[in-house]
Each structure stands twice: as C-alpha cells, then as structure tokens.
Design a protein around this motif. Structure first.
Motif: not given
Length: 423
Positions: A12-18, A112-119, A121-130
């Motif tokens: 999650l949170f890794n397909k487009g930056d804020w 739900e599209g916001v789950f694709n956005v990288q904030p 502030t973030h870590t190198m290990n974002p969470p996983r889900a669908y």
C-alpha cells in the motif's frame, strides 16, 4: 512459522507521491471550471459552485472502522521454501505444507484510491493488504499460529496502516481547506473573462454620479465617485446581464449612513421628537446630497415604511432598513423583508440596528448568533468592525441569486423615541 501473504495482497501507499497527486487534483478542478458551460457558470452562484468544487475534489483520506474488524480461519497451503530451519534437496521451486490462515477484514469510509498514495512522511517498509469495495483485507498465515501471535500480527498491521493514513491526513486537511479559495478564484476569473468577452458592461446603461457640490460633513474622503453597473454572478439558459451596485459605491453609501448616525448620537436633542418619516428623510437628504440620478436628480428614495432604495428600471439594487432592536424574531423578519424586496442578483442591502437596551454587548452577540440561523444565510463575508458585519444570503426562490447585507449596530441616546420601526 509465518508463510508468505496472500497473492492478492500488495504494498500500500507506494503508487504515487502526495505532491503529484495533490497537484493533479487541483489541475483537474481548474480544468473542470475552465470547461464548464459559460452560461451555466454565469447563472450559478459563485459561492455555491466553489463549495461544490471544493467538496468534489477534496482528498478524502480513509477512516478505518476499528469497531468492525472481522476475522475468519481456514486451512491454507503455506510455502515454507524460505524457512531457514528446513532443508530441501530441491531448491528449484516453492514447497507447500498445510497450515492455517486467519483472514482479516476491516471496513472503511473514504476514497480507496488514497491507499495508493505515498505520504510525505513514510517508511521503507509500507504495509500490505488489498482493497475491495470499501473493505481492507489481509491474511496472517503460518504453520504454528497461536492466538497471541495472530493478535499481535493483526495489531501491528493495522497500526502501520493507521500510521500511514495519519500522515496523509496531516497534509490532506490543509490541502482540502485551500480548495474553496482556489475554486472561488478560478470561477471569478472565468466569469470576469466571459463577461469581458461578451462586452456587456458598456451597454447596461445605469450610472450614478456624485454631486460636485456635495457637502463633506457626513462623507468619506473627497473622491469623485461613479456607480457603474457590472454583470453579476448567478442553468445553461442564455445569461442575461443585470446591473448591480459596485462595491466601492456600496461602501461609500454605508459610510454616509454611519456618519449620519454619529450625528444623531452627538446631537440627540435635534432628533428626539422626529417621527419615522422625518428620520428616514434625514438619511435620504444626506445620501442625495452625495449622489444624483441621471434624470431626476434624486437617486435615493423610499417605499413602504423604512426603505431607503436605489432602483434601476423598477428593480431595487440597494435597500436600507432602519430598526430598533426588539429581539431575535423581529430581526429575522427584517431579513425576510429585505429578501422579499429584491429580485436581482447581487443586490446589496444594509440593516441599521439601533439599540436602546443597556446591555449593548449582549445585543451584538445576539445579532451574530441569530443571523447564522436564517434559512437563507450563506456565509459571513467579513467582520467590518466590532459592531458591523457583512453577510451573504440567497434569495428564497433561487439560491443562485444572492444579496449582500451589511448589518451595522449602534447605541442611541435613551431619549430618542424608537419611531423608525422595531426589531
């Protein structure tokens, strides 16, 4: 041990930056405004349209419903080929054994599209889900699961997701707040261009000029003033221009009224025995001392009981009401009366509230509180002073037709008789 996650899960949170996402959102809003039918734009209230666009293009960060976390258990084939405690003579592919999977589902509200956005502030290990149809899914899998382990894994995954959503919320909140001003600015700019392109202003034909010999006793600074009509804001039907009072002239009129009240406060004896018509006439004399109409020489006149009017082609574009404060109900009825008087867009009005009660501060509070309760109230445009406020109201029959109302409150000497109407 724990096995690999379900194949449907993804980072999650890794397909487009804020920054890119928020900039694109503003561009889409601006493009929508730029391509909207011109007549429809002109016929719609700027404030209402700006509010719509700010809500339509706001980034709605999801909120997890932590009271509705559900789990289910099933057998699952677990790939143990990466288990360093196991030996395999053939390392060419996955090795499966039967284990256990605990499937977790959490409902959420928001985009739900916001789950694709990288904030930011973030870590190198974002969470996983669908994500599917308003539900967040993930699985905890393993060959030796215990309740304690599963509980810890679920809590850790949800905490990580909540942390990312919190980071996004920190930037989305001010971003969303900025959309209203941007939408309003874009709408106003396009309306101005549309009206300029159509060359309407020169043909509206109503002008009001200040008398060159006007006495300055009650006037604002000595500046030659003209009231020129401009096309107002307000269906895809062809837009019909209607003249309105310019803001500069509106402010000047209010200044003349205010200075006249100061004279009443300073010389109470001269006004104490005047009836309602005489008091109203004093306001009209001062106003007509500053302005002259193109034909009659009398721009300001009155109809009814307490009206001070500027009319064009039989329609009111300025209405003034003078009332003594008698409570919230009468005050709201005065606003109703103003809205009934006017039928054009962007009409400007004023209410002069005279207070004879001892607790003037309480009256000022009541004015502010009561105004917000009127069904046609739209917004506070500005707090002009401690005793004056400018509001925007919609007209009862058409929300796209609006009235600017400036309320000015004054304490008047006790012995001035309240004969100019009551609130």
């Amino acid at each position: 041990m724990y096995g690999r996650n379900s194949s449907r899960e993804e980072l999650l949170f890794n397909k487009g930056d804020w920054f890119r996402v928020s900039a694109a959102q503003k561009q889409r809003m601006d493009q929508d405004i730029a391509t909207k039918n011109g007549d429809q734009l002109l016929n719609t209230s700027t404030e209402d349209l700006a509010k719509y666009y700010s809500e339509e293009f706001a980034i709605d960060v999801p909120m997890l419903d932590m009271d509705n976390v559900t789990v289910g258990q099933r057998e699952a084939k677990i790939d143990v080929s990466h288990d360093r405690f196991r030996y395999f003579s053939d390392n060419s592919g996955p090795h499966y054994i039967t284990g256990t999977a605990v499937d977790v589902e959490v409902t959420f509200s928001g985009d739900e599209g916001v789950f694709n956005v990288q904030p930011t502030t973030h870590t190198m290990n974002p969470p996983r889900a669908y994500i599917s149809n308003g539900v967040l899914h993930f699985s905890i899998q393993g060959t030796d699961l215990t309740a304690q382990k599963v509980q810890g894994e679920i809590g850790s995954r949800l905490d990580s997701i909540e942390q990312y959503l919190g980071w996004l919320r920190q930037t989305a909140t001010p971003f969303n707040a900025s959309l209203l001003d941007q939408a309003r600015s874009q709408i106003e700019a396009r309306k101005k261009k549309l009206l300029a392109d159509r060359n309407l202003v020169a043909g509206l034909g109503f002008k009001m000029r200040e008398r060159p010999e006007a006495a300055k006793t009650y006037a604002a600074p000595n500046v030659r003033r003209k009231i020129s009509p401009r096309p107002p804001s307000a269906s895809s039907a062809p837009y019909k221009p209607e003249p309105v009072l310019e803001d500069a002239e509106y402010n000047h009129i209010l200044g003349v009224l205010e200075n006249m009240v100061k004279v009443m406060e300073q010389s109470p004896g001269a006004f104490s025995k005047m009836d309602e018509e005489s008091l109203r006439t004093h306001f009209l004399v001062q106003l007509n001392g500053h302005y002259e109409g193109g034909a009659t020489g009398e721009t300001f006149n009155f109809e009814g009981k307490t009206d001070i009017l500027v009319k064009v082609n039989g329609r009111n574009i300025f209405v003034g009401e003078c009332k003594f404060w008698k409570g919230e109900k009468s005050y709201l009825e005065t606003i109703d009366q103003l809205l009934r008087y006017t039928s054009w867009r962007d009409t400007k009005a004023s209410i002069l509230v005279f207070n004879r009660n001892k607790d003037f501060s309480a009256v000022l509070e009541k004015i502010q509180e009561t105004t917000l309760t009127h069904p046609n109230y739209k917004k506070l445009v500005a707090k002009c002073s401690e005793t004056s406020w400018r509001y925007l109201f919609s007209q009862p029959e058409d929300a796209n037709r609006e009235m600017t109302v400036t309320v000015q409150a004054y304490n008047v000497p006790e012995h001035i008789e309240p004969r100019i109407g009551t609130l």
